[in-house]
Design an enzyme around this catalytic site. Structure first.
Site: not given
Length: 252
Positions: A98, A121, A94-96
């Site tokens: 990903a 994500s 998720h975020s970083m």
């Protein structure tokens, strides 16, 4: 094959599922920790053996220096994960996380380990770059950014001592992800599933859709209602997406 050692500082296995057919490897967001995925681990067991990644510089690794470069972080992680590839891997970031998961997937594939899929994500595609400098902001502006994204619990903002303790780690993570850009990476051979919120202020839907460029296999995207941490509000649906993907690729 004997299971790998559980002593790695990088991996948390909250609900071991030694008989599971796949391993789900989860990569946290900037400032996040392995515990973010505790509930997902509980929900997915025993169908998947969940490995949650613990970056240095937080929780029990608070005394270790953060790694402020995504490729370097991925280099370190791939060595930790190859021993766990005795069964198929699915990656979720998720975020970083990903971006870290993508770089780890590239390195796994170079070693002959092709994941069953990558769930990206809340993050724009690696081929895109935006001029973001939150890591250079004042502490007050950094906290304002966190509040905008709802990236930390309310008690963190209310506790000045705790906030000052975690801000250096968050700033380091922001530096790592804001300087990250990989437009020339070869496409992955594994499928990519992109997940995003329709009101995410840092991951525009059109930018997330460009993850399709980064795989030679299948791609699909699901847009949820919500902001950057949409997955907190749609936990059951996200888990079902993962289960459905595992079921689909396992029968291919």
């Amino acid at each position: 094959m004997a299971e790998p050692s559980m002593r790695s500082a990088w991996i948390r296995r909250f609900h071991p599922a030694p008989e599971a057919p796949v391993r789900l490897v989860c990569f946290p967001h900037a400032g996040g920790a392995a515990t973010y995925y505790h509930s997902l681990s509980q929900a997915m067991s025993p169908d998947a053996d969940v490995l949650a990644i613990q970056y240095p510089g937080r929780q029990d690794r608070l005394g270790e220096p953060c790694i402020e470069d995504i490729p370097t972080l991925a280099d370190r992680l791939v060595d930790e994960l190859v021993p766990w590839s005795d069964r198929p891997l699915v990656l979720l970031g998720h975020s970083m996380g990903a971006a870290v998961a993508f770089e780890v997937a590239l390195r796994l594939e170079r070693r002959g380990v092709v994941p069953l899929g990558l769930f990206a994500s809340g993050r724009r595609a690696p081929s895109l770059r935006r001029d973001q400098r939150v890591h250079l902001a004042t502490d007050a502006d950094l906290v304002a950014e966190l509040k905008k994204l709802n990236a930390a619990n309310a008690e963190v903002f209310a506790d000045e001592t705790l906030l000052r303790m975690v801000l250096p780690t968050i700033r380091s993570d922001y530096r790592a992800i804001e300087l990250y850009h990989n437009p020339s990476a070869l496409p992955l051979r594994c499928p990519i599933v992109a997940l995003t919120g329709d009101a995410d202020p840092v991951a525009d839907v059109a930018d997330v859709e460009l993850w399709a460029r980064h795989t030679s296999a299948s791609f699909r995207m699901r847009v949820f209602r919500g902001g950057h941490f949409f997955l907190d509000d749609h936990a059951d649906a996200v888990r079902q997406e993962i289960r459905d993907h595992i079921a689909a690729v396992s029968t291919c």
